[in-house]
Design a protein around this motif. Structure first.
Motif, PDB file in Angstrom:
ATOM      1  N   ASP A   1       0.784   4.185  -2.741  1.00 45.62           N
ATOM      2  CA  ASP A   1       0.522   5.574  -2.358  1.00 45.62           C
ATOM      3  C   ASP A   1       1.649   6.501  -2.813  1.00 45.62           C
ATOM      4  O   ASP A   1       1.406   7.599  -3.320  1.00 45.62           O
ATOM      5  CB  ASP A   1       0.346   5.670  -0.831  1.00 45.62           C
ATOM      6  N   GLU A   2       2.883   6.054  -2.626  1.00 39.96           N
ATOM      7  CA  GLU A   2       4.022   6.890  -3.033  1.00 39.96           C
ATOM      8  C   GLU A   2       4.080   7.022  -4.550  1.00 39.96           C
ATOM      9  O   GLU A   2       4.426   8.092  -5.084  1.00 39.96           O
ATOM     10  CB  GLU A   2       5.332   6.304  -2.497  1.00 39.96           C
TER      11      GLU A   2
ATOM     12  N   GLU B   1       0.838  -1.204   0.000  1.00 37.32           N
ATOM     13  CA  GLU B   1       0.000   0.000   0.000  1.00 37.32           C
ATOM     14  C   GLU B   1       0.877   1.260   0.000  1.00 37.32           C
ATOM     15  O   GLU B   1       0.555   2.260  -0.664  1.00 37.32           O
ATOM     16  CB  GLU B   1      -0.937  -0.008   1.207  1.00 37.32           C
TER      17      GLU B   1
ATOM     18  N   ARG C   1       1.469   7.014  -6.538  1.00 37.72           N
ATOM     19  CA  ARG C   1       0.434   7.996  -6.903  1.00 37.72           C
ATOM     20  C   ARG C   1       0.892   9.416  -6.573  1.00 37.72           C
ATOM     21  O   ARG C   1       0.584  10.366  -7.310  1.00 37.72           O
ATOM     22  CB  ARG C   1      -0.874   7.657  -6.175  1.00 37.72           C
ATOM     23  N   ARG C   2       1.601   9.575  -5.454  1.00 34.94           N
ATOM     24  CA  ARG C   2       2.097  10.915  -5.092  1.00 34.94           C
ATOM     25  C   ARG C   2       3.088  11.421  -6.135  1.00 34.94           C
ATOM     26  O   ARG C   2       3.057  12.596  -6.529  1.00 34.94           O
ATOM     27  CB  ARG C   2       2.753  10.873  -3.714  1.00 34.94           C
TER      28      ARG C   2
END
Length: 249
Positions: A230-231, A226, A233-234
């Motif tokens: 998330d990283e 996860e 997407r960032r």
């Protein structure tokens, strides 16, 4: 005789007269003399008008003007020069340049150019960056100083004219243009880098999502996967912002 004395004193208004209506030599001479007085009066009026026009032009132009004779004695300065040097014409005219404008470090190139022009040399242009000229009170981003010889009717150098222009606004515009060009280059670079990053980043995010499929909430590997997603997407958001920055509207 009285009329000729008035002309000699340049008193053309009083020298004007109606010649006597005589046909002898005195009458011819009087009529010729009357015409001469009228022409002299008109010529002087035209000369005064031309002189006034010239002085108004010199006073009004936004470039500093100093006229000196062959001994570097100031003959005239205009309003723009008074503002640049913070020296009034009343205090400057009739005095040598060296007495009105005290020499400072960095003045040598301009003063040498002035001496060369007065010695019969050609006109010279100098550009001064982030400093004063010898004839200004304050340093500026850029000054342009032009020195040109003044010649008499024989073509001999009879003095020099010094023109100075504050080009600080032009220098600032050039700096802004250079910064804009750098930003444009950064934008092109950012767009290229963003595209190069976006392709492998899509792969990373896709495999992170694939690995998360079928894993329960208690799976020990799930937090790490996860975090990877998330990283990724960032970073995608950062890439999107770079592309928006580089896009020309």
């Amino acid at each position: 005789v009285h009329q000729t004395e008035l002309v000699a004193d340049e008193n053309f208004d009083e020298a004007a007269f109606d010649p006597p209506r005589r046909s002898d030599e005195i009458g011819v001479l009087a009529r010729s003399f009357s015409r001469m007085v009228q022409r002299l009066a008109r010529g002087r009026a035209d000369l005064y008008a031309l002189t006034e026009l010239r002085e108004n032009l010199v006073r009004s132009i936004p470039v500093g003007v100093i006229a000196v004779d062959r001994d570097a004695v100031i003959q005239s300065i205009n309003r723009a020069q008074e503002q640049l040097s913070q020296v009034s014409a009343a205090d400057a005219v009739g005095r040598p340049v060296g007495d009105v404008f005290q020499q400072r470090d960095g003045d040598a190139p301009v003063l040498i150019a002035l001496s060369q022009v007065l010695a019969g040399g050609a006109a010279q242009d100098l550009t001064l960056n982030n400093q004063r000229s010898p004839f200004t009170a304050e340093p500026r981003l850029r000054y342009r100083v032009r020195l040109a010889p003044l010649r008499d009717l024989k073509g001999d150098v009879d003095g020099a004219v010094i023109l100075q222009e504050d080009l600080s606004d032009t220098a600032r515009l050039e700096a802004q243009l250079l910064r804009s060009e750098k930003l444009s280059s950064v934008g092109v670079l950012a767009a290229g880098v963003a595209h190069e990053i976006n392709n492998p980043l899509t792969t990373v995010l896709g495999y992170a999502k694939l690995l998360l499929e079928g894993r329960g909430e208690d799976d020990p590997d799930r937090p790490a996967l996860e975090l990877v997603a998330d990283e990724a997407r960032r970073v995608q958001e950062i890439v999107r912002n770079l592309l928006d920055f580089s896009r020309q509207e």
